[in-house]
Design an enzyme around this catalytic site. Structure first.
Site, PDB file in Angstrom:
ATOM      1  N   GLU A 118       0.864  -1.191   0.000  1.00  0.00           N
ATOM      2  CA  GLU A 118       0.000   0.000   0.000  1.00  0.00           C
ATOM      3  C   GLU A 118       0.895   1.234   0.000  1.00  0.00           C
ATOM      4  OE1 GLU A 118      -3.549   0.006   2.373  1.00  0.00           O
ATOM      5  OE2 GLU A 118      -3.109   2.045   3.051  1.00  0.00           O
ATOM      6  N   THR A 169      -3.711   4.847  -1.715  1.00  0.00           N
ATOM      7  CA  THR A 169      -4.698   5.450  -0.812  1.00  0.00           C
ATOM      8  C   THR A 169      -5.369   6.670  -1.446  1.00  0.00           C
ATOM      9  OG1 THR A 169      -3.129   6.893   0.281  1.00  0.00           O
ATOM     10  CG2 THR A 169      -3.432   4.701   1.237  1.00  0.00           C
ATOM     11  N   TYR A 170      -6.490   7.043  -0.828  1.00  0.00           N
ATOM     12  CA  TYR A 170      -7.321   8.142  -1.325  1.00  0.00           C
ATOM     13  C   TYR A 170      -7.491   9.139  -0.201  1.00  0.00           C
ATOM     14  CZ  TYR A 170     -11.307  10.178  -3.878  1.00  0.00           C
ATOM     15  OH  TYR A 170     -12.159  11.001  -4.566  1.00  0.00           O
ATOM     16  N   ASP A 212     -11.880   8.714   6.638  1.00  0.00           N
ATOM     17  CA  ASP A 212     -11.712   9.391   7.924  1.00  0.00           C
ATOM     18  C   ASP A 212     -12.532  10.668   7.922  1.00  0.00           C
ATOM     19  OD1 ASP A 212      -9.951   7.463   8.901  1.00  0.00           O
ATOM     20  OD2 ASP A 212      -8.258   8.387   7.865  1.00  0.00           O
ATOM     21  N   TYR A 242     -11.233  -4.968  10.604  1.00  0.00           N
ATOM     22  CA  TYR A 242     -10.541  -4.509  11.811  1.00  0.00           C
ATOM     23  C   TYR A 242     -10.402  -5.634  12.833  1.00  0.00           C
ATOM     24  CZ  TYR A 242     -11.527  -0.174   9.484  1.00  0.00           C
ATOM     25  OH  TYR A 242     -11.566   0.816   8.526  1.00  0.00           O
ATOM     26  N   LYS A 246     -20.819  -5.577   4.358  1.00  0.00           N
ATOM     27  CA  LYS A 246     -19.939  -5.175   3.243  1.00  0.00           C
ATOM     28  C   LYS A 246     -19.735  -6.350   2.285  1.00  0.00           C
ATOM     29  CE  LYS A 246     -16.682  -2.963   5.967  1.00  0.00           C
ATOM     30  NZ  LYS A 246     -15.616  -1.972   6.285  1.00  0.00           N
ATOM     31  N   GLN A 295      -6.917  -3.672   8.968  1.00  0.00           N
ATOM     32  CA  GLN A 295      -6.197  -2.576   9.604  1.00  0.00           C
ATOM     33  C   GLN A 295      -4.917  -3.163  10.197  1.00  0.00           C
ATOM     34  OE1 GLN A 295      -5.096   0.285   9.849  1.00  0.00           O
ATOM     35  NE2 GLN A 295      -7.011   1.338  10.359  1.00  0.00           N
ATOM     36  N   LYS A 323       8.235   3.504   0.905  1.00  0.00           N
ATOM     37  CA  LYS A 323       9.652   3.270   1.189  1.00  0.00           C
ATOM     38  C   LYS A 323      10.084   1.933   0.569  1.00  0.00           C
ATOM     39  CE  LYS A 323       9.753   5.847   5.578  1.00  0.00           C
ATOM     40  NZ  LYS A 323       9.236   7.008   4.977  1.00  0.00           N
TER      41      LYS A 323
HETATM   42  P1  FAD Z   1     -17.279   1.320   7.646  1.00  0.00           P
HETATM   43  O1  FAD Z   1     -17.231  -0.107   7.272  1.00  0.00           O
HETATM   44  O2  FAD Z   1     -18.415   2.136   7.132  1.00  0.00           O
HETATM   45  O3  FAD Z   1     -17.260   1.388   9.236  1.00  0.00           O
HETATM   46  C1  FAD Z   1     -17.100   2.645   9.897  1.00  0.00           C
HETATM   47  C2  FAD Z   1     -17.729   2.618  11.289  1.00  0.00           C
HETATM   48  O4  FAD Z   1     -19.139   2.570  11.175  1.00  0.00           O
HETATM   49  C3  FAD Z   1     -17.343   1.405  12.127  1.00  0.00           C
HETATM   50  O5  FAD Z   1     -17.270   1.833  13.472  1.00  0.00           O
HETATM   51  C4  FAD Z   1     -18.487   0.434  11.925  1.00  0.00           C
HETATM   52  O6  FAD Z   1     -18.609  -0.424  13.038  1.00  0.00           O
HETATM   53  C5  FAD Z   1     -19.674   1.403  11.788  1.00  0.00           C
HETATM   54  N1  FAD Z   1     -20.728   0.923  10.885  1.00  0.00           N
HETATM   55  C6  FAD Z   1     -20.574   0.328   9.666  1.00  0.00           C
HETATM   56  N2  FAD Z   1     -21.778   0.068   9.117  1.00  0.00           N
HETATM   57  C7  FAD Z   1     -22.727   0.516  10.005  1.00  0.00           C
HETATM   58  C8  FAD Z   1     -24.140   0.539  10.013  1.00  0.00           C
HETATM   59  N3  FAD Z   1     -24.844   0.009   8.989  1.00  0.00           N
HETATM   60  N4  FAD Z   1     -24.778   1.078  11.077  1.00  0.00           N
HETATM   61  C9  FAD Z   1     -24.091   1.598  12.125  1.00  0.00           C
HETATM   62  N5  FAD Z   1     -22.720   1.596  12.169  1.00  0.00           N
HETATM   63  C10 FAD Z   1     -22.058   1.066  11.124  1.00  0.00           C
HETATM   64  N6  FAD Z   1      -9.025   6.180   4.920  1.00  0.00           N
HETATM   65  C11 FAD Z   1      -8.917   7.131   3.955  1.00  0.00           C
HETATM   66  O7  FAD Z   1      -9.378   8.265   4.141  1.00  0.00           O
HETATM   67  N7  FAD Z   1      -8.293   6.857   2.759  1.00  0.00           N
HETATM   68  C12 FAD Z   1      -7.758   5.632   2.491  1.00  0.00           C
HETATM   69  O8  FAD Z   1      -7.200   5.420   1.417  1.00  0.00           O
HETATM   70  C13 FAD Z   1      -7.857   4.600   3.481  1.00  0.00           C
HETATM   71  N8  FAD Z   1      -7.377   3.367   3.261  1.00  0.00           N
HETATM   72  C14 FAD Z   1      -7.571   2.377   4.198  1.00  0.00           C
HETATM   73  C15 FAD Z   1      -7.133   1.079   3.928  1.00  0.00           C
HETATM   74  C16 FAD Z   1      -7.331   0.058   4.859  1.00  0.00           C
HETATM   75  C17 FAD Z   1      -6.862  -1.331   4.538  1.00  0.00           C
HETATM   76  C18 FAD Z   1      -7.959   0.335   6.094  1.00  0.00           C
HETATM   77  C19 FAD Z   1      -8.151  -0.755   7.112  1.00  0.00           C
HETATM   78  C20 FAD Z   1      -8.392   1.627   6.383  1.00  0.00           C
HETATM   79  C21 FAD Z   1      -8.224   2.656   5.442  1.00  0.00           C
HETATM   80  N9  FAD Z   1      -8.659   3.962   5.674  1.00  0.00           N
HETATM   81  C22 FAD Z   1      -8.521   4.930   4.712  1.00  0.00           C
HETATM   82  C23 FAD Z   1      -9.258   4.312   6.966  1.00  0.00           C
HETATM   83  C24 FAD Z   1     -10.780   4.147   6.975  1.00  0.00           C
HETATM   84  O9  FAD Z   1     -11.375   5.049   6.050  1.00  0.00           O
HETATM   85  C25 FAD Z   1     -11.271   4.419   8.385  1.00  0.00           C
HETATM   86  O10 FAD Z   1     -10.869   3.389   9.239  1.00  0.00           O
HETATM   87  C26 FAD Z   1     -12.752   4.704   8.529  1.00  0.00           C
HETATM   88  O11 FAD Z   1     -12.983   5.252   9.814  1.00  0.00           O
HETATM   89  C27 FAD Z   1     -13.641   3.466   8.387  1.00  0.00           C
HETATM   90  O12 FAD Z   1     -13.713   3.037   7.092  1.00  0.00           O
HETATM   91  P2  FAD Z   1     -14.528   1.700   6.706  1.00  0.00           P
HETATM   92  O13 FAD Z   1     -14.534   1.646   5.252  1.00  0.00           O
HETATM   93  O14 FAD Z   1     -14.023   0.523   7.447  1.00  0.00           O
HETATM   94  O15 FAD Z   1     -15.967   2.106   7.260  1.00  0.00           O
END
Ligand code: FAD
Length: 286
Positions: free
Chosen positions: A17, A48-49, A110, A143, A163, A174, A270
Protein backbone atom coordinates in the site's frame (compact mmCIF):
# COMPACT_ATOMS: atom_id res chain seq x y z
CA UNK A 1 -6.09 -10.77 -13.75
CA UNK A 2 -8.47 -9.77 -10.95
CA UNK A 3 -7.38 -9.63 -7.31
CA UNK A 4 -9.84 -12.36 -6.14
CA UNK A 5 -8.18 -14.77 -8.60
CA UNK A 6 -4.79 -14.32 -6.86
CA UNK A 7 -6.01 -16.27 -3.84
CA UNK A 8 -6.76 -19.31 -5.98
CA UNK A 9 -3.30 -19.55 -7.54
CA UNK A 10 -1.75 -21.55 -4.69
CA UNK A 11 0.86 -18.86 -3.94
CA UNK A 12 0.59 -16.37 -1.07
CA UNK A 13 -0.32 -12.98 -2.60
CA UNK A 14 1.99 -10.19 -1.40
CA UNK A 15 0.75 -6.65 -1.93
CA UNK A 16 1.86 -3.13 -0.99
CA UNK A 17 0.00 0.00 0.00
CA UNK A 18 1.36 3.41 -0.99
CA UNK A 19 0.04 6.97 -0.93
CA UNK A 20 0.15 9.68 -3.58
CA UNK A 21 2.76 12.26 -2.61
CA UNK A 22 1.38 15.48 -1.21
CA UNK A 23 2.12 18.89 -2.67
CA UNK A 24 3.60 19.26 -6.13
CA UNK A 25 3.51 15.90 -7.88
CA UNK A 26 7.01 15.15 -9.10
CA UNK A 27 6.55 12.46 -11.72
CA UNK A 28 10.29 11.72 -11.65
CA UNK A 29 10.23 11.02 -7.92
CA UNK A 30 7.11 8.89 -8.37
CA UNK A 31 8.67 6.88 -11.17
CA UNK A 32 11.81 6.25 -9.11
CA UNK A 33 9.68 4.86 -6.30
CA UNK A 34 7.39 2.89 -8.63
CA UNK A 35 10.40 1.39 -10.40
CA UNK A 36 11.92 0.20 -7.13
CA UNK A 37 8.61 -1.25 -5.90
CA UNK A 38 7.92 -2.95 -9.23
CA UNK A 39 11.30 -4.70 -8.99
CA UNK A 40 9.93 -6.62 -5.99
CA UNK A 41 7.13 -8.04 -8.19
CA UNK A 42 4.24 -7.55 -5.73
CA UNK A 43 0.97 -9.22 -6.72
CA UNK A 44 -0.76 -5.86 -6.52
CA UNK A 45 -0.26 -2.34 -5.20
CA UNK A 46 -3.03 -0.26 -3.67
CA UNK A 47 -3.02 3.54 -3.63
CA UNK A 48 -4.70 5.45 -0.81
CA UNK A 49 -7.32 8.14 -1.32
CA UNK A 50 -6.86 11.24 0.73
CA UNK A 51 -6.04 9.10 3.78
CA UNK A 52 -6.38 11.09 6.97
CA UNK A 53 -7.91 13.98 5.05
CA UNK A 54 -4.57 14.70 3.37
CA UNK A 55 -6.35 16.06 0.30
CA UNK A 56 -4.33 14.08 -2.27
CA UNK A 57 -7.31 12.17 -3.68
CA UNK A 58 -7.06 13.55 -7.22
CA UNK A 59 -3.67 11.87 -7.59
CA UNK A 60 -4.92 8.41 -6.67
CA UNK A 61 -6.32 7.63 -10.12
CA UNK A 62 -3.26 9.00 -11.92
CA UNK A 63 -0.78 7.02 -9.81
CA UNK A 64 -2.87 3.81 -9.97
CA UNK A 65 -3.15 4.09 -13.76
CA UNK A 66 0.56 4.77 -14.08
CA UNK A 67 1.50 1.67 -12.05
CA UNK A 68 -0.59 -0.43 -14.42
CA UNK A 69 0.41 1.11 -17.73
CA UNK A 70 4.09 1.83 -17.17
CA UNK A 71 5.07 -0.97 -14.79
CA UNK A 72 2.70 -3.78 -15.76
CA UNK A 73 1.48 -4.06 -12.15
CA UNK A 74 -1.99 -4.92 -10.96
CA UNK A 75 -3.07 -1.82 -9.06
CA UNK A 76 -6.08 -0.80 -6.98
CA UNK A 77 -7.35 2.66 -6.07
CA UNK A 78 -8.86 3.38 -2.66
CA UNK A 79 -12.04 5.45 -2.64
CA UNK A 80 -13.77 7.01 0.36
CA UNK A 81 -17.35 8.26 0.62
CA UNK A 82 -17.95 9.97 3.95
CA UNK A 83 -17.11 13.41 2.61
CA UNK A 84 -18.52 12.82 -0.90
CA UNK A 85 -21.81 13.26 -2.69
CA UNK A 86 -22.96 10.72 -5.29
CA UNK A 87 -21.78 13.17 -7.95
CA UNK A 88 -18.30 13.25 -6.36
CA UNK A 89 -18.17 9.45 -6.39
CA UNK A 90 -19.31 9.36 -10.03
CA UNK A 91 -16.56 11.85 -10.91
CA UNK A 92 -13.92 9.72 -9.15
CA UNK A 93 -15.18 6.63 -10.99
CA UNK A 94 -14.92 8.51 -14.27
CA UNK A 95 -11.28 9.34 -13.45
CA UNK A 96 -10.67 5.64 -12.69
CA UNK A 97 -12.19 4.68 -16.07
CA UNK A 98 -9.98 7.15 -17.90
CA UNK A 99 -6.94 5.66 -16.16
CA UNK A 100 -7.98 2.04 -16.77
CA UNK A 101 -8.47 1.35 -13.05
CA UNK A 102 -10.72 -1.68 -12.45
CA UNK A 103 -10.17 -2.40 -8.73
CA UNK A 104 -11.35 -0.20 -5.86
CA UNK A 105 -10.98 -0.55 -2.09
CA UNK A 106 -14.31 0.98 -1.03
CA UNK A 107 -14.09 2.82 2.29
CA UNK A 108 -16.04 5.20 4.43
CA UNK A 109 -12.99 7.38 5.03
CA UNK A 110 -11.71 9.39 7.92
CA UNK A 111 -13.70 12.31 9.24
CA UNK A 112 -12.94 15.74 7.83
CA UNK A 113 -14.84 18.18 10.09
CA UNK A 114 -17.53 20.10 8.20
CA UNK A 115 -17.17 18.03 4.99
CA UNK A 116 -19.55 15.11 5.66
CA UNK A 117 -22.45 14.64 3.26
CA UNK A 118 -25.77 12.82 3.58
CA UNK A 119 -25.29 10.54 0.53
CA UNK A 120 -23.06 7.95 2.19
CA UNK A 121 -22.70 7.15 5.88
CA UNK A 122 -20.98 3.77 5.70
CA UNK A 123 -18.70 1.87 3.33
CA UNK A 124 -21.41 -0.77 2.73
CA UNK A 125 -23.50 1.94 1.03
CA UNK A 126 -20.60 2.85 -1.26
CA UNK A 127 -20.03 -0.82 -2.09
CA UNK A 128 -23.72 -1.29 -2.90
CA UNK A 129 -23.72 1.88 -5.05
CA UNK A 130 -20.56 0.97 -6.98
CA UNK A 131 -21.80 -2.60 -7.45
CA UNK A 132 -24.99 -1.24 -9.00
CA UNK A 133 -23.45 1.48 -11.16
CA UNK A 134 -20.03 0.13 -12.23
CA UNK A 135 -18.15 -3.03 -13.25
CA UNK A 136 -15.40 -2.44 -10.67
CA UNK A 137 -13.98 -5.28 -8.57
CA UNK A 138 -14.42 -4.19 -4.97
CA UNK A 139 -12.55 -4.80 -1.74
CA UNK A 140 -13.15 -3.35 1.73
CA UNK A 141 -11.48 -2.81 5.10
CA UNK A 142 -11.75 -4.92 8.25
CA UNK A 143 -10.54 -4.51 11.81
CA UNK A 144 -9.06 -7.42 13.81
CA UNK A 145 -9.30 -5.39 17.03
CA UNK A 146 -12.64 -3.82 16.05
CA UNK A 147 -13.05 -0.39 14.45
CA UNK A 148 -11.82 2.28 16.85
CA UNK A 149 -15.26 3.99 16.89
CA UNK A 150 -17.28 0.81 17.44
CA UNK A 151 -17.74 -0.22 21.06
CA UNK A 152 -19.39 -3.57 20.25
CA UNK A 153 -17.14 -6.04 18.37
CA UNK A 154 -20.12 -8.26 17.47
CA UNK A 155 -21.84 -5.32 15.74
CA UNK A 156 -18.61 -4.56 13.91
CA UNK A 157 -18.71 -8.11 12.51
CA UNK A 158 -22.35 -7.63 11.47
CA UNK A 159 -21.28 -4.52 9.55
CA UNK A 160 -18.40 -6.46 8.00
CA UNK A 161 -20.88 -9.05 6.80
CA UNK A 162 -22.96 -6.20 5.31
CA UNK A 163 -19.94 -5.18 3.24
CA UNK A 164 -19.45 -8.72 1.98
CA UNK A 165 -23.15 -9.06 1.19
CA UNK A 166 -23.07 -5.71 -0.65
CA UNK A 167 -20.32 -7.05 -2.94
CA UNK A 168 -16.88 -6.81 -1.30
CA UNK A 169 -14.87 -9.63 -2.89
CA UNK A 170 -11.98 -9.48 -0.39
CA UNK A 171 -10.94 -7.62 2.75
CA UNK A 172 -7.73 -5.97 3.90
CA UNK A 173 -7.15 -5.62 7.63
CA UNK A 174 -6.20 -2.58 9.60
CA UNK A 175 -2.67 -2.83 11.00
CA UNK A 176 -2.10 -4.69 14.27
CA UNK A 177 0.97 -5.77 16.23
CA UNK A 178 -0.35 -8.87 17.97
CA UNK A 179 -0.99 -11.77 15.61
CA UNK A 180 -3.26 -13.52 18.09
CA UNK A 181 -5.74 -10.64 17.58
CA UNK A 182 -5.89 -11.55 13.91
CA UNK A 183 -6.22 -15.29 14.46
CA UNK A 184 -9.08 -14.76 16.94
CA UNK A 185 -10.75 -12.28 14.57
CA UNK A 186 -10.49 -14.72 11.65
CA UNK A 187 -12.34 -17.38 13.64
CA UNK A 188 -15.09 -14.96 14.66
CA UNK A 189 -15.39 -13.59 11.12
CA UNK A 190 -15.83 -17.13 9.78
CA UNK A 191 -18.51 -17.76 12.40
CA UNK A 192 -20.24 -14.58 11.15
CA UNK A 193 -20.31 -15.96 7.61
CA UNK A 194 -17.30 -14.13 6.20
CA UNK A 195 -16.13 -16.32 3.33
CA UNK A 196 -14.11 -13.97 1.12
CA UNK A 197 -10.29 -13.83 1.43
CA UNK A 198 -8.73 -11.55 4.05
CA UNK A 199 -5.36 -9.92 3.33
CA UNK A 200 -3.53 -9.09 6.53
CA UNK A 201 -2.25 -5.52 6.63
CA UNK A 202 1.06 -5.10 8.46
CA UNK A 203 2.92 -1.86 9.06
CA UNK A 204 6.48 -1.90 10.41
CA UNK A 205 7.33 0.36 13.32
CA UNK A 206 9.87 2.83 11.98
CA UNK A 207 9.93 5.29 14.88
CA UNK A 208 8.45 5.85 18.32
CA UNK A 209 6.43 8.82 17.04
CA UNK A 210 4.91 6.88 14.13
CA UNK A 211 3.99 3.98 16.46
CA UNK A 212 2.13 6.33 18.81
CA UNK A 213 0.36 8.09 15.93
CA UNK A 214 -0.68 4.85 14.20
CA UNK A 215 -1.81 3.21 17.37
CA UNK A 216 -3.78 6.26 18.51
CA UNK A 217 -5.44 6.74 15.10
CA UNK A 218 -6.60 3.19 14.60
CA UNK A 219 -6.73 1.76 18.12
CA UNK A 220 -4.13 -0.98 17.58
CA UNK A 221 -2.98 -2.34 20.93
CA UNK A 222 0.75 -2.32 21.65
CA UNK A 223 2.11 -5.61 23.04
CA UNK A 224 4.60 -5.53 25.91
CA UNK A 225 7.35 -6.83 23.59
CA UNK A 226 6.92 -3.80 21.34
CA UNK A 227 7.01 -1.41 24.32
CA UNK A 228 10.27 -3.07 25.46
CA UNK A 229 11.71 -2.80 21.94
CA UNK A 230 10.89 0.92 21.71
CA UNK A 231 12.29 1.49 25.19
CA UNK A 232 15.51 -0.38 24.41
CA UNK A 233 16.26 1.78 21.35
CA UNK A 234 14.82 5.08 22.60
CA UNK A 235 18.14 6.90 22.00
CA UNK A 236 18.99 5.08 18.78
CA UNK A 237 16.43 5.75 15.99
CA UNK A 238 18.38 3.74 13.38
CA UNK A 239 18.42 0.61 15.53
CA UNK A 240 14.74 1.09 16.40
CA UNK A 241 13.90 1.27 12.67
CA UNK A 242 15.87 -1.93 12.02
CA UNK A 243 14.23 -3.67 15.00
CA UNK A 244 10.79 -2.51 13.81
CA UNK A 245 11.35 -4.00 10.36
CA UNK A 246 12.61 -7.22 11.96
CA UNK A 247 9.50 -7.36 14.18
CA UNK A 248 7.24 -6.92 11.13
CA UNK A 249 9.21 -9.61 9.25
CA UNK A 250 8.61 -12.08 12.09
CA UNK A 251 4.96 -11.01 12.24
CA UNK A 252 4.27 -11.63 8.53
CA UNK A 253 6.12 -14.95 8.46
CA UNK A 254 4.05 -16.16 11.42
CA UNK A 255 0.85 -14.93 9.75
CA UNK A 256 1.80 -16.70 6.51
CA UNK A 257 2.57 -19.89 8.43
CA UNK A 258 -0.81 -19.49 10.15
CA UNK A 259 -2.59 -19.64 6.79
CA UNK A 260 -3.20 -15.94 6.04
CA UNK A 261 -4.89 -15.54 2.65
CA UNK A 262 -2.51 -12.73 1.64
CA UNK A 263 -0.02 -10.25 3.10
CA UNK A 264 -0.58 -6.53 2.52
CA UNK A 265 2.42 -4.42 3.48
CA UNK A 266 1.93 -0.80 4.44
CA UNK A 267 5.26 0.22 2.91
CA UNK A 268 4.66 3.98 3.20
CA UNK A 269 6.39 4.76 -0.12
CA UNK A 270 9.65 3.27 1.19
CA UNK A 271 11.14 0.75 -1.26
CA UNK A 272 13.78 -0.42 1.28
CA UNK A 273 10.95 -1.43 3.64
CA UNK A 274 9.14 -3.26 0.83
CA UNK A 275 12.36 -5.03 -0.12
CA UNK A 276 13.25 -6.15 3.41
CA UNK A 277 9.78 -7.53 4.16
CA UNK A 278 9.29 -9.17 0.77
CA UNK A 279 12.70 -10.85 1.10
CA UNK A 280 11.74 -12.12 4.56
CA UNK A 281 8.67 -13.82 3.07
CA UNK A 282 10.62 -15.22 0.11
CA UNK A 283 13.36 -16.53 2.44
CA UNK A 284 10.65 -18.28 4.45
CA UNK A 285 9.47 -19.99 1.26
CA UNK A 286 6.47 -17.77 0.38
P1 FAD B 1 -17.28 1.32 7.65
O1 FAD B 1 -17.23 -0.11 7.27
O2 FAD B 1 -18.42 2.14 7.13
O3 FAD B 1 -17.26 1.39 9.24
C1 FAD B 1 -17.10 2.65 9.90
C2 FAD B 1 -17.73 2.62 11.29
O4 FAD B 1 -19.14 2.57 11.17
C3 FAD B 1 -17.34 1.41 12.13
O5 FAD B 1 -17.27 1.83 13.47
C4 FAD B 1 -18.49 0.43 11.92
O6 FAD B 1 -18.61 -0.42 13.04
C5 FAD B 1 -19.67 1.40 11.79
N1 FAD B 1 -20.73 0.92 10.89
C6 FAD B 1 -20.57 0.33 9.67
N2 FAD B 1 -21.78 0.07 9.12
C7 FAD B 1 -22.73 0.52 10.00
C8 FAD B 1 -24.14 0.54 10.01
N3 FAD B 1 -24.84 0.01 8.99
N4 FAD B 1 -24.78 1.08 11.08
C9 FAD B 1 -24.09 1.60 12.13
N5 FAD B 1 -22.72 1.60 12.17
C10 FAD B 1 -22.06 1.07 11.12
N6 FAD B 1 -9.03 6.18 4.92
C11 FAD B 1 -8.92 7.13 3.96
O7 FAD B 1 -9.38 8.26 4.14
N7 FAD B 1 -8.29 6.86 2.76
C12 FAD B 1 -7.76 5.63 2.49
O8 FAD B 1 -7.20 5.42 1.42
C13 FAD B 1 -7.86 4.60 3.48
N8 FAD B 1 -7.38 3.37 3.26
C14 FAD B 1 -7.57 2.38 4.20
C15 FAD B 1 -7.13 1.08 3.93
C16 FAD B 1 -7.33 0.06 4.86
C17 FAD B 1 -6.86 -1.33 4.54
C18 FAD B 1 -7.96 0.33 6.09
C19 FAD B 1 -8.15 -0.75 7.11
C20 FAD B 1 -8.39 1.63 6.38
C21 FAD B 1 -8.22 2.66 5.44
N9 FAD B 1 -8.66 3.96 5.67
C22 FAD B 1 -8.52 4.93 4.71
C23 FAD B 1 -9.26 4.31 6.97
C24 FAD B 1 -10.78 4.15 6.98
O9 FAD B 1 -11.37 5.05 6.05
C25 FAD B 1 -11.27 4.42 8.38
O10 FAD B 1 -10.87 3.39 9.24
C26 FAD B 1 -12.75 4.70 8.53
O11 FAD B 1 -12.98 5.25 9.81
C27 FAD B 1 -13.64 3.47 8.39
O12 FAD B 1 -13.71 3.04 7.09
P2 FAD B 1 -14.53 1.70 6.71
O13 FAD B 1 -14.53 1.65 5.25
O14 FAD B 1 -14.02 0.52 7.45
O15 FAD B 1 -15.97 2.11 7.26
Amino acid sequence: MKIPELYRKGKLPISYEIFPPKGELSMDALRTMANALAAERPDYISVTYSAGGSGNSDRTAVLTGMLQREYGLLAMAHLTCRNSTRADVDAAVQQFREQGVTHVLALRGDRVPGCETQDFHYASQLIEYLGRTTELTLGAACYPEGHVACSDPARDLDYLRQKQDAGAAFFITQLFFDNDCFFRFREKAAAHGITVPIDVGVMPILSRESLIKMSFNCGASIPAGVVRMVHKYQDDPESLRAAGIEYAARQICELAAGGADGIHLYVMNKPDVAHALTCALHDAGY
